[in-house]
Write an enzyme that holds these catalytic residues in place. Structure first.
Site: not given
Length: 397
Positions: A167-169
């Site tokens: 989700g972050d990357t």
């Protein structure tokens, strides 16, 4: 070689993964990244996962090509420094909870008035508006909210996460794309700066393919399917006699026919109902059973050699060791080595994507905490005396 983003100055106020990953992506192609870290331990990523002499080796990959300055943003003097830096920046990246920058007097309206050319990337769990904007959001929660977590794992078991902060990357990549679009609008079309609002869950949601259209049209809720890809057949992980698994993706019509010929299942290969994917999808279990019977009598290497011989996509499930030892990775230059400030050689993913004329470059290692505070501030007009006064006041570290 001139890098595409050479001359673009980015002020990074984020921490951990999403915002810093966007900045890392821009840095790889020449952007100057000034990373603002908090006093004490700095970015928490410095202490995440496995450490060497007190610093995460992940940090070496995430923060390459960046400069570190250490400022206490809770103090008005620290906020004044950032506003001064923002006046000369092209891009500001932050991934605090919505409202934090406004509390510090550095929201979009304030910074846009100060520097109309500034592009501001804001990454948060749920976006800058909407009923859930104030909720904290991490990658695992975003992946679940976007529908991805529901699909992972095997039917009837607890949904699994991928083991990475996808989700972050994914949000970081969307953020970098947004910055590039905004730079093009500003510099190629004569526009102004603009604000880019990236929510973690929306970035993941953007990758969910037919998930929502199928529900809207048919009321179908896609379910977890283990190693298979529902509606596309055959594509699965199959057992080998040596205890390993082989991935086979023979979901093209001609691929399926060649695979059935190889495993001596011409009854399936010549069945007109299975000539197209829609027919195969209805009988995916029977097809998988036939393939599994064939693979379970052979070693992984035997299977891969046979499938390579008929040009059917297949592969092993790679561990980190497999990646490090794969000659294709080396031949492509996908793995690069950087020497850390402590003298440790660290292998990490190289520059991706590959550009033929301006391929990007890892220009320098990840910084130590506050390594560039004085040099960056002096470059922006601060005197030695002013810097020392700010240090004495606890604003700089």
């Amino acid at each position: 070689m001139q890098q595409i983003l050479s001359g673009i100055r980015v002020l990074e106020l984020g921490q951990l993964i999403a915002g810093p990953f966007a900045a890392k992506t821009l840095a790889d192609f020449g952007a100057e990244i000034i990373k603002v870290e908090s006093p004490g331990d700095g970015d928490p990523l410095r202490k995440w996962r496995m450490l060497h002499e007190g610093t995460s080796v992940w940090w070496q990959a995430q923060s390459r090509n960046k400069q570190s300055i250490c400022i206490d943003l809770r103090q008005p003097e620290g906020q004044d420094i950032v506003r001064r830096l923002a006046q000369e920046a092209d891009v500001l990246i932050e991934n605090f909870r919505p409202g934090t920058m406004e509390k510090w007097g550095m929201g979009w309206d304030a910074l846009h008035a100060l520097n109309p050319s500034l592009i501001m990337l804001r990454v948060s769990g749920y976006g800058q508006d909407g009923p859930r904007r104030d909720e904290p959001g991490f990658a695992a929660i975003a992946e679940a909210t976007a529908g991805l977590r529901y699909l992972t794992g095997h039917p009837g078991q607890v949904p699994a996460r991928a083991g990475l902060s996808l989700g972050d990357t994914i949000a970081g990549l969307h953020g970098a794309l947004g910055v590039l679009l905004a730079l093009y609008e500003r510099d190629a079309r004569g526009g102004q700066g603009q604000m880019i609002d990236v929510a973690l869950y929306e970035a993941v949601f953007n990758l969910t393919e037919s998930l929502l259209p199928e529900y809207h049209v048919f009321g179908a809720i896609r379910q977890p399917a283990g190693g298979a890809l529902p509606g596309i057949a055959p594509s699965n992980a199959y057992p080998c006699i040596d205890g390993q698994y082989v991935l086979i993706a023979a979901n093209g019509d001609s691929l399926f026919k060649r695979l059935m010929d190889l495993i001596s299942r011409n009854d399936l290969g010549n069945d007109p109902e299975l000539a197209r994917n829609d027919g195969r999808a209805k009988r995916a279990d029977a097809i998988d059973e036939a393939i599994g019977q064939w693979t379970s009598q052979r070693t992984l290497e035997e299977i891969l050699a046979a499938l390579q011989g008929i040009a059917v996509p297949a592969g092993r499930i790679y561990s980190a060791k497999d990646i490090a030892e794969d000659p294709h990775y080396r031949a492509r230059g996908v793995i690069e080595t950087i020497e850390s400030a402590e003298g440790l050689n660290v292998e990490m993913p190289g520059i991706i994507p590959k550009l033929s004329q301006n391929p990007g470059q890892i220009r320098h290692r990840a910084p130590t905490l506050g390594e560039h505070t004085e040099s960056v501030l002096m470059k922006h007009g601060f005197t030695v005396e002013q810097i020392q006064t700010l240090k004495d006041a606890g604003v700089l570290h």
